[in-house]
Design an enzyme around this catalytic site. Structure first.
Site, PDB file in Angstrom:
ATOM      1  N   HIS A 144       0.845  -1.203   0.000  1.00 33.97           N
ATOM      2  CA  HIS A 144       0.000   0.000   0.000  1.00 33.97           C
ATOM      3  C   HIS A 144       0.879   1.252   0.000  1.00 33.97           C
ATOM      4  O   HIS A 144       0.667   2.184  -0.788  1.00 33.97           O
ATOM      5  CB  HIS A 144      -0.903  -0.036   1.242  1.00 33.97           C
ATOM      6  CG  HIS A 144      -1.733   1.189   1.464  1.00 33.97           C
ATOM      7  ND1 HIS A 144      -3.079   1.236   1.206  1.00 33.97           N
ATOM      8  CD2 HIS A 144      -1.409   2.415   1.946  1.00 33.97           C
ATOM      9  CE1 HIS A 144      -3.548   2.431   1.509  1.00 33.97           C
ATOM     10  NE2 HIS A 144      -2.545   3.165   1.967  1.00 33.97           N
ATOM     11  N   GLU A 145       1.887   1.260   0.875  1.00 32.14           N
ATOM     12  CA  GLU A 145       2.775   2.424   0.956  1.00 32.14           C
ATOM     13  C   GLU A 145       3.647   2.552  -0.294  1.00 32.14           C
ATOM     14  O   GLU A 145       3.924   3.660  -0.754  1.00 32.14           O
ATOM     15  CB  GLU A 145       3.645   2.334   2.215  1.00 32.14           C
ATOM     16  CG  GLU A 145       2.872   2.273   3.527  1.00 32.14           C
ATOM     17  CD  GLU A 145       1.844   3.381   3.671  1.00 32.14           C
ATOM     18  OE1 GLU A 145       2.032   4.466   3.087  1.00 32.14           O
ATOM     19  OE2 GLU A 145       0.827   3.148   4.357  1.00 32.14           O
ATOM     20  N   HIS A 148       1.776   4.362  -2.891  1.00 33.97           N
ATOM     21  CA  HIS A 148       1.847   5.813  -2.689  1.00 33.97           C
ATOM     22  C   HIS A 148       3.146   6.376  -3.266  1.00 33.97           C
ATOM     23  O   HIS A 148       3.159   7.448  -3.878  1.00 33.97           O
ATOM     24  CB  HIS A 148       1.783   6.140  -1.192  1.00 33.97           C
ATOM     25  CG  HIS A 148       0.407   6.083  -0.605  1.00 33.97           C
ATOM     26  ND1 HIS A 148      -0.681   6.683  -1.194  1.00 33.97           N
ATOM     27  CD2 HIS A 148      -0.057   5.512   0.546  1.00 33.97           C
ATOM     28  CE1 HIS A 148      -1.761   6.482  -0.444  1.00 33.97           C
ATOM     29  NE2 HIS A 148      -1.407   5.762   0.612  1.00 33.97           N
ATOM     30  N   GLU A 225      -6.220   6.861  -0.754  1.00 28.45           N
ATOM     31  CA  GLU A 225      -6.258   5.617   0.015  1.00 28.45           C
ATOM     32  C   GLU A 225      -6.947   4.503  -0.763  1.00 28.45           C
ATOM     33  O   GLU A 225      -6.487   3.358  -0.772  1.00 28.45           O
ATOM     34  CB  GLU A 225      -6.961   5.851   1.361  1.00 28.45           C
ATOM     35  CG  GLU A 225      -6.171   6.717   2.332  1.00 28.45           C
ATOM     36  CD  GLU A 225      -4.751   6.225   2.524  1.00 28.45           C
ATOM     37  OE1 GLU A 225      -4.570   5.043   2.860  1.00 28.45           O
ATOM     38  OE2 GLU A 225      -3.816   7.013   2.318  1.00 28.45           O
TER      39      GLU A 225
END
EC number: 3.4.24.-
Length: 299
Positions: A144-145, A148, A225
């Site tokens: 997930h990070e 980003h 998100e």
């Protein structure tokens, strides 16, 4: 379905950022009209201030944000083997350079990424996250990070913070000299109905601008998100891992020490229990975890 959702979120993000720039220009026009009698000059000054703030924030974002969150950097796998190797693996899969790795001493599970581009990025995880998550869940959180980082969300969030700060600066300036500016406009003999309404409208805009900026920043964070969740599934090929990680976060308590300015960076809202969100959602830094889980289950 996965790539369609990513494309949809990217289009929404473009619209949100356009709204942010428009808001900066609008507040500049209001300030310029009140104090100089010209909206054009105010717009130019506002955009220049915004560019300066963005440049400073982008250049110093990693060290500033990590310091704000009391994060300590680890420099090798010896200090946190599982976290280090997972970040290393996810960076390889995402095709981005290995980011700097930080740990935050806090029992609440959470994580975030920051930086100005994939070549100068950093990720942080709390000790609570490392203690609670199993390997598949931790891989999903780091994926997930990495999303980003790969999608330049880290730069986008930095720009959003800078634009919000620029708006606050303009509003503070306007507030300090409000009566002087209004008096100056009256001295220019523009006391007709149109001039009065324009002044009132400008004052209202200045008052409401910080609220609008916060709403835009929160909307931006919420959309990123959703996209990062989808990106984590793309990188790990394991939607259940991401779903399980989000379910773990549903039971998390607020972090003990977190700077409100960086709350939007985290994978889950670090300031309040995920089960107690605002009714409208307009001022939430993150979409409800249940809504994020539902989207993943539909993929």
């Amino acid at each position: 379905m996965l790539y369609q959702q990513i494309a949809k979120n990217k289009r929404r993000t473009i619209l949100v950022m356009a709204g942010f720039v428009f808001l900066v220009a609008l507040i500049g026009a209001a300030v310029g009209y009140l104090f100089a009698g010209t909206a054009t000059g105010g717009v130019i000054i506002a955009l220049v201030i915004a560019v300066i703030y963005v440049s400073i924030m982008v250049g110093q974002s990693t060290d500033v944000v990590m310091s704000m969150n009391n994060a300590r950097e680890i420099h090798s796998a010896d200090e946190a083997p599982e976290l280090w190797h997972i970040v290393e693996d996810m960076a390889l899969v995402a095709r981005v350079p290995m980011p700097r790795v930080f740990i935050i001493d806090d029992p609440s599970p959470n994580a975030f990424a920051t930086g100005n581009n994939p070549q100068h990025a950093a990720v942080a995880a709390t000790t609570g996250l490392l203690a609670i998550m199993n390997r598949e869940e931790l891989e999903s959180v780091m994926a997930h990070e990495m999303t980003h980082v790969r999608n330049y969300d880290i730069r986008l969030q930095t720009i959003a913070l800078a634009l919000t700060a620029a708006i606050s600066l303009l509003v503070n300036f306007a507030g300090n000299f409000m009566w002087f500016g209004a008096s100056s406009r009256r001295d220019d003999r523009e006391e007709g109905a149109g001039g009065v309404f324009a002044i009132i409208g400008s004052i209202l805009l200045i008052i409401l601008a910080p609220l609008a900026a916060t709403m835009v920043q929160m909307a931006l964070s919420r959309q990123r998100e959703y996209q990062a969740d989808a990106g984590a599934v793309e990188l790990t090929r394991n939607p259940q891992g991401m779903i399980s990680a989000l379910r773990q976060l549903q039971h998390a308590e607020p972090m003990q020490n977190v700077d409100p300015a960086s709350a939007a960076l985290y994978i889950s809202d670090p300031q309040e229990n995920a089960r107690h969100k605002s009714l409208s959602g307009l001022f939430d830094t993150h979409p409800p975890l249940e809504a994020r889980i539902e989207r993943l289950e539909k993929m």
